[in-house]
Design an enzyme around this catalytic site. Structure first.
Site, PDB file in Angstrom:
ATOM      1  N   HIS A   1      -7.439   2.745   3.902  1.00 19.87           N
ATOM      2  CA  HIS A   1      -7.502   3.488   4.761  1.00 19.87           C
ATOM      3  C   HIS A   1      -8.762   3.591   5.883  1.00 19.87           C
ATOM      4  CE1 HIS A   1      -3.368   4.504   3.083  1.00 19.87           C
ATOM      5  NE2 HIS A   1      -3.059   5.390   4.696  1.00 19.87           N
TER       6      HIS A   1
ATOM      7  N   GLU B   1      -3.613   9.365   8.024  1.00 17.86           N
ATOM      8  CA  GLU B   1      -1.936   8.899   7.944  1.00 17.86           C
ATOM      9  C   GLU B   1      -1.124   9.917   9.199  1.00 17.86           C
ATOM     10  OE1 GLU B   1       0.285   7.570   6.088  1.00 17.86           O
ATOM     11  OE2 GLU B   1      -1.527   6.149   5.320  1.00 17.86           O
TER      12      GLU B   1
ATOM     13  N   ASP C   1       1.085  -0.835   0.112  1.00 18.60           N
ATOM     14  CA  ASP C   1       0.271  -0.197   0.111  1.00 18.60           C
ATOM     15  C   ASP C   1       0.565   1.083  -0.125  1.00 18.60           C
ATOM     16  OD1 ASP C   1      -2.242   1.094   0.411  1.00 18.60           O
ATOM     17  OD2 ASP C   1      -1.935   2.075   2.666  1.00 18.60           O
ATOM     18  N   SER C   2       0.217   2.494  -0.228  1.00 16.38           N
ATOM     19  CA  SER C   2       1.490   3.862  -0.248  1.00 16.38           C
ATOM     20  C   SER C   2       1.283   3.683   1.255  1.00 16.38           C
ATOM     21  CB  SER C   2       0.473   5.211  -0.839  1.00 16.38           C
ATOM     22  OG  SER C   2      -0.797   4.896   0.297  1.00 16.38           O
TER      23      SER C   2
ATOM     24  N   CYS D   1     -11.500   2.975  -0.335  1.00 20.94           N
ATOM     25  CA  CYS D   1     -10.005   3.072   0.027  1.00 20.94           C
ATOM     26  C   CYS D   1      -9.486   2.253   1.308  1.00 20.94           C
ATOM     27  CB  CYS D   1      -9.703   4.438   0.234  1.00 20.94           C
ATOM     28  SG  CYS D   1      -7.939   5.313   0.816  1.00 20.94           S
TER      29      CYS D   1
ATOM     30  N   CYS E   1      -4.063  -1.250  -2.438  1.00 19.22           N
ATOM     31  CA  CYS E   1      -4.651   0.114  -2.215  1.00 19.22           C
ATOM     32  C   CYS E   1      -5.526   0.305  -3.323  1.00 19.22           C
ATOM     33  CB  CYS E   1      -3.021   0.590  -2.553  1.00 19.22           C
ATOM     34  SG  CYS E   1      -3.072   1.876  -2.581  1.00 19.22           S
TER      35      CYS E   1
HETATM   36  N1  DGL Z   1      -5.107   2.854   0.830  1.00 18.57           N
HETATM   37  C1  DGL Z   1      -5.132   3.676  -0.422  1.00 18.57           C
HETATM   38  C2  DGL Z   1      -6.143   3.527  -1.171  1.00 18.57           C
HETATM   39  O1  DGL Z   1      -6.916   2.640  -0.905  1.00 18.57           O
HETATM   40  C3  DGL Z   1      -4.336   5.212  -0.820  1.00 18.57           C
HETATM   41  C4  DGL Z   1      -3.945   5.917   0.171  1.00 18.57           C
HETATM   42  C5  DGL Z   1      -3.143   7.358  -1.194  1.00 18.57           C
HETATM   43  O2  DGL Z   1      -2.359   7.022  -0.552  1.00 18.57           O
HETATM   44  O3  DGL Z   1      -3.994   8.497  -1.060  1.00 18.57           O
HETATM   45  O4  DGL Z   1      -6.507   3.583  -2.765  1.00 18.57           O
END
Ligand code: DGL
Length: 282
Positions: free
Chosen positions: A190, A154, A6-7, A188, A69
């Protein structure tokens, strides 16, 4: 070993579900925290960063990498699968999180009106719209970009009043697009961290309980099924286990400071981890 990328921290929500469902495998997690968020970055940049991270996980011995991600799945997965994998190693696999989610979307909604909350990148890619219309053309989809949610998470600011304001704001914008929605997909990885708040504000706005869907279990199920159907790959993944220990092991890598990663990852996993430095960025 299965690589999970993931990012930043969001993919840990997927990793947790995958490990619970598939404890027989070992895992390597990579968070590109130094360059997160990816959500508002261009197609080319997300593709370049994701490919570098996939190669890193391949070099560590992963035969299979999950892009945990949505932004990377939306902007980089197809090119990596079609263009890069045949050149790097046709036997390795990279899978994303959008397709498994879309495949079960039909079973989630009664009104056939669905809302997707996601990063700007995922929304602009139209990946959810395209995939859903291929499988379930009668489902009406409204998408809402929520660009401030990932930075709030984050930075561990998601349990503040400031965060509440932006959670309510984006949900209200989704309501204005379609008041008939009965299901909201957290598009997403997150967002499961703010699932309770999303549930709370959605109930206030729509005036009824909302089905809020996180992807962890969906992706874990789909991966389980995939590995049953691809026995050779499953064996390669097992052969690359980190140790003889029957218990599932997981190594964590981050492109950012490891101490910072350890402290923040604790929020997602509720366990102490000891991350290593990933040297990817030139
Ligand atoms: N967790 C990531 C997603 O599912 C992206 C978060 C990001 O880096 O903007 O899209």
């Amino acid at each position: 070993m299965i690589g999970v990328f993931d990012s930043g921290y969001g993919g840990l929500t997927i990793l947790q579900s995958i490990r619970a469902q598939l404890p027989q495998y070992d895992y390597i997690y990579l968070g590109d925290n130094a360059r997160a968020p990816y959500g508002s970055r261009s197609f080319d940049v997300v593709y370049d960063y994701t490919l570098q991270c996939v190669k890193f996980l391949f070099d560590k011995g992963c035969h299979l990498v999950i892009l945990a991600c949505n932004t990377a799945s939306a902007k980089a997965l197809r090119t990596i699968q079609q263009h890069d994998l045949p050149l790097i190693d046709p036997d390795r696999r990279v899978l994303g999180v959008i397709r498994p989610t879309v495949e079960i979307i039909d079973s989630l909604t009664q009104t056939r009106h669905i809302g997707i909350v996601a990063t700007e990148g995922t929304v602009q890619s139209q990946s959810y719209i395209a995939e859903i219309s291929k499988l379930f053309s009668d489902i009406v989809v409204a998408q809402q970009a929520c660009p401030l949610w990932v930075p709030l998470i984050e930075n561990s600011e998601h349990n503040t009043q400031g965060a509440d304001f932006f959670i309510e704001k984006y949900l209200h914008e989704l309501y204005c697009q379609d008041p008939q929605i009965d299901t909201i997909i957290l598009g997403c990885t997150h967002y499961p961290l703010i699932k309770d708040k999303i549930e709370f504000f959605a109930r206030q706005i729509w005036q009824h309980d909302m089905n809020i869907v996180a992807q962890g279990n969906i992706v874990a199920h789909s991966l389980d099924d995939y590995l049953h159907r691809h026995k050779e790959l499953a064996q390669q993944v097992l052969d690359a286990k980190i140790s003889e220990d029957a218990k599932s092991q997981c190594l964590y890598y981050t492109t950012e400071n490891t101490e910072k990663f350890n402290a923040n990852a604790h929020l997602f996993l509720n366990e102490q981890i000891n991350a290593r430095q990933a040297h990817i960025i030139q």
